[in-house]
Design a protein around this motif. Structure first.
Motif, short mmCIF file in Angstrom:
data_model
loop_
_atom_site.label_atom_id
_atom_site.label_comp_id
_atom_site.label_asym_id
_atom_site.label_seq_id
_atom_site.Cartn_x
_atom_site.Cartn_y
_atom_site.Cartn_z
N GLN A 607 6.04 -8.80 -28.08
CA GLN A 607 5.00 -9.67 -28.61
C GLN A 607 3.67 -9.23 -28.04
O GLN A 607 3.61 -8.40 -27.12
CB GLN A 607 5.28 -11.13 -28.24
N ALA A 617 4.40 -12.63 -32.54
CA ALA A 617 5.76 -12.43 -32.03
C ALA A 617 6.67 -12.04 -33.19
O ALA A 617 7.38 -12.87 -33.76
CB ALA A 617 6.27 -13.70 -31.34
N VAL A 628 10.14 -16.59 -27.53
CA VAL A 628 8.72 -16.23 -27.42
C VAL A 628 8.21 -16.75 -26.08
O VAL A 628 8.52 -17.89 -25.68
CB VAL A 628 7.89 -16.84 -28.57
N TRP A 650 8.71 -20.16 -21.96
CA TRP A 650 9.55 -19.53 -22.98
C TRP A 650 10.03 -20.61 -23.94
O TRP A 650 10.39 -21.72 -23.52
CB TRP A 650 10.77 -18.87 -22.35
#
Length: 671
Positions: A607, A617, A628, A650
């Motif tokens: 990403q 991403a 992500v 995350w």
């Protein structure tokens, strides 16, 4: 074996196996002043030479080591150091300290060793295993099997240190644990260790970088042979490298200062490019593609016509195939009237069947073998005749080829795709006396410089769309990541290679949407298109059709949405691109660039930020879900379910096929 089954020519690097290192044993100061320190040095084996430490910028020190009696061969410097920086030096009987504005280096004279005290970075001078075998290559030399010397140096690595840069690396941006040879090669895909683009610029997460001024096959052992140190080995007549301190972004700005700014592509280059692909083509087919694009109102600023605008087997003659394209100038006028710029493919290899081969051979315009005969080889995997490589150190060859480029651009073509350039054999000999081991990595710069100069003269800009490059190649504007396969694995490795280029001083990269080889299924094509249309530059290209309407209605709707999104973001993208040229920082910003102190940022290598405020991403596996990492701050989803996400964090996200994998920084001014 059928000729078409033979692999294309891949010029390997010369063997580099340092066996018995001869390290520096001691040094004495010959001179020390505001311009740096010059030392007389001796090695353990009794060789003598000169080591110089000179200020380059306020955060950059130039280190050069040259031993006596080493003959100089023709070579080219690709780094231009500023000369207006001064330093201060403090001396004691067996040591000295050199101060720059943002760098402090201490050196002990016997045994010789250096340390960046503000970075706690120390040279690794005598590191051995329990049996006494040296496991890193200290500052010094090794005599190779053919009698040449290779210089080397090593520094200690911290356990949590990460290494980035060194060009386009399909293995991933973080190079820790790898051994990397900086040698441009036809990578034959995008999932291996070979690379079309090499830049001997190494960036550490600890706040420093190394730039080696060479065109030889510099090799980096990055905590591979010894997990506690990294080494560089350079088979050149001297070791010449720059030690830079600062954040990753500051180190990239210094790379910009040392090697020159990137070229800012013209505005139209940031829109979508659409290609007919690597297959037979004609003026009628190009006109039909253009008509269909405008009929569907699909965003497109550049039409690319690949190899087959020329006669098969004569693919560097720079002459239109007049059977397929009877009126090139009329075609260019027609396309310009519909708002298209046109890109054409080219390469620097002349087929033995070309009507121009005899003239070029007679004039000595090709690279030669050591025996003096013209070097020819099978550069097309048996699919086409043998070819010779134009000698771009020969003024006559350059003038002739530039005139051919000039004539093509004069028909109304806007830009050229400068393919290949990686085939110079290490044993080749050039007109100026340079041998292939020095010319090989330099050749892509000479090739793109030649084309860029004529493009600037004829079209008003110096953009080329190139495949291979070396230090300083950012001056040509655009690079694409070569011949990937139509697979999810290749999408991921292409993304990682692009981010590796971002860490290497190249802000504008692209790739073949859908992959070059093979035929992507609709889901893969959509996800690759969403990635490509949120990359610094965007091009649809492949061996089979990459026309979005050939993948079904659902896929077309999703790709059209992504293309229109690209168009709406162009003011933001162009503004961020101009900032990247000024600063030396990339347009696609890897997570670790701005967050080198956060472990999660180093793991988030699939990403990036497009400019300062768009988090991209891409989907790299089927199913529409992925993890992500959201950087610090609040991030708003462009589309799909869910509300704002506050980082650092995350999250496993779901992205519908029709939605772009995009988040906006809260409060940012984005169209």
């Amino acid at each position: 074996m059928h000729p078409r089954d033979r692999a294309p020519w891949v010029a390997p690097p010369p063997p580099l196996v340092p066996a018995a290192p001869d390290p520096l044993a001691g040094a004495s100061v010959a001179a020390a002043d505001k311009d740096g320190v010059t030392l007389d040095v001796r090695t353990a084996a009794g060789r003598t030479g000169i080591l110089r430490l000179r200020p380059a910028t306020g955060n950059c020190l130039r280190i050069t080591l040259r031993l006596d009696g080493v003959p100089m061969a023709p070579r080219v410097s690709v780094v231009t150091a500023p000369t207006d920086t001064r330093c201060t030096v403090e001396q004691s009987p067996d040591a000295f300290t050199l101060h720059l504005e943002s760098l402090c280096l201490e050196a002990r004279l016997t045994p010789f060793a250096m340390e960046l005290t503000d970075r706690h970075l120390r040279q690794a001078t005598d590191v051995s295993d329990p049996s006494g075998r040296r496991t890193v290559l200290p500052l010094g030399v090794t005599e190779l099997a053919d009698g040449r010397l290779a210089y080397h140096d090593s520094w200690f690595a911290e356990p949590d240190e990460h290494f980035y840069g060194l060009g386009e690396r399909f293995t991933g941006p973080d190079l820790r644990g790898q051994r990397v040879d900086c040698w441009v090669e036809d990578a034959q895909g995008s999932t291996g260790t070979r690379s079309y683009k090499a830049v001997p610029f190494l960036l550490s997460s600890r706040g420093y970088a190394i730039l080696v001024d060479t065109t030889t096959a510099a090799s980096f052992d990055l905590a591979h042979s010894n997990t506690g140190a990294w080494s560089l080995t350079v088979p050149d007549e001297e070791l010449d490298y720059y030690l830079i301190t600062g954040t990753p972004a500051e180190c990239l700005r210094t790379y910009h200062d040392l090697t020159g700014p990137a070229l800012l592509p013209p505005d139209w280059a940031f829109g979508p490019w659409i290609s007919g692909g690597f297959r037979p083509d004609s003026a009628a087919e190009v006109r039909e593609r253009a008509r269909r694009i405008r009929e569907l109102d699909f965003p497109c600023d550049v039409l690319h016509i690949d190899t087959y605008w020329q006669r098969p087997g004569c693919w560097s003659d720079m002459e239109w195939d007049t059977e397929a394209f009877p009126d090139p100038r009329g075609l260019m006028t027609h396309l310009a009237g519909q708002g298209f710029h046109v890109s054409l493919w080219m390469n620097p290899y002349i087929s033995v069947d070309s009507p121009y081969f005899a003239e070029a051979d007679r004039n000595g315009w090709f690279l030669h073998s050591p025996s003096g005969t013209t070097w020819t080889g099978q550069l097309w995997g048996g699919a086409h005749p043998d070819s010779a490589v134009l000698d771009l150190t020969h003024p006559g060859a350059v003038d002739w080829f530039q005139e051919r480029v000039r004539q093509v651009l004069a028909t109304g073509v806007s830009v050229l795709k400068t393919d290949f350039g990686e085939a110079v054999p290490a044993e080749a000999v050039a007109y100026d006396g340079m041998t292939g081991d020095r010319l090989h990595n330099l050749y892509p710069l000479l090739f793109n410089d030649l084309v860029a100069e004529v493009t600037q003269e004829t079209a008003g800009h110096g953009l080329t769309w190139g495949r291979s490059t070396w230090t300083g190649g950012q001056r040509h504007g655009a690079k694409w990541t070569g011949d990937s396969n139509a697979s999810w694995q290749d999408l991921a490795s292409t993304l990682r290679a692009g981010l590796s280029l971002s860490f290497s001083g190249h802000p504008f990269w692209s790739h073949d949407i859908g992959g070059f080889h093979g035929a992507p299924d609709p889901e893969l094509f959509v996800r690759w298109a969403q990635f490509g249309l949120l990359s610094p530059l965007s091009r649809f290209h492949g061996m089979t059709s990459r026309l979005p309407w050939d993948f079904g209605e659902e896929a077309y709707t999703a790709v059209l949405h992504a293309a229109r999104l690209r168009t709406s973001l162009l003011p933001y993208v162009r503004r961020a691109a101009a900032d990247a040229v000024r600063s030396g920082e990339p347009l696609a910003r890897p997570m670790a660039l701005d967050h080198a102190d956060r472990p999660d940022a180093h793991a988030a290598d699939l990403q990036y930020l497009l400019g300062p405020d768009l988090l991209v991403a891409p989907l790299y596996a089927p199913g529409g879900r992925r993890q992500v990492w959201f950087p610090p701050g609040e991030w708003l989803p462009y589309a799909g379910s869910g509300g704002p996400i506050t980082g650092p964090a995350w999250r496993r996200v779901r992205i519908p096929l029709t939605a772009a994998p995009l988040w906006l920084r809260a409060g940012a001014h984005v169209p």
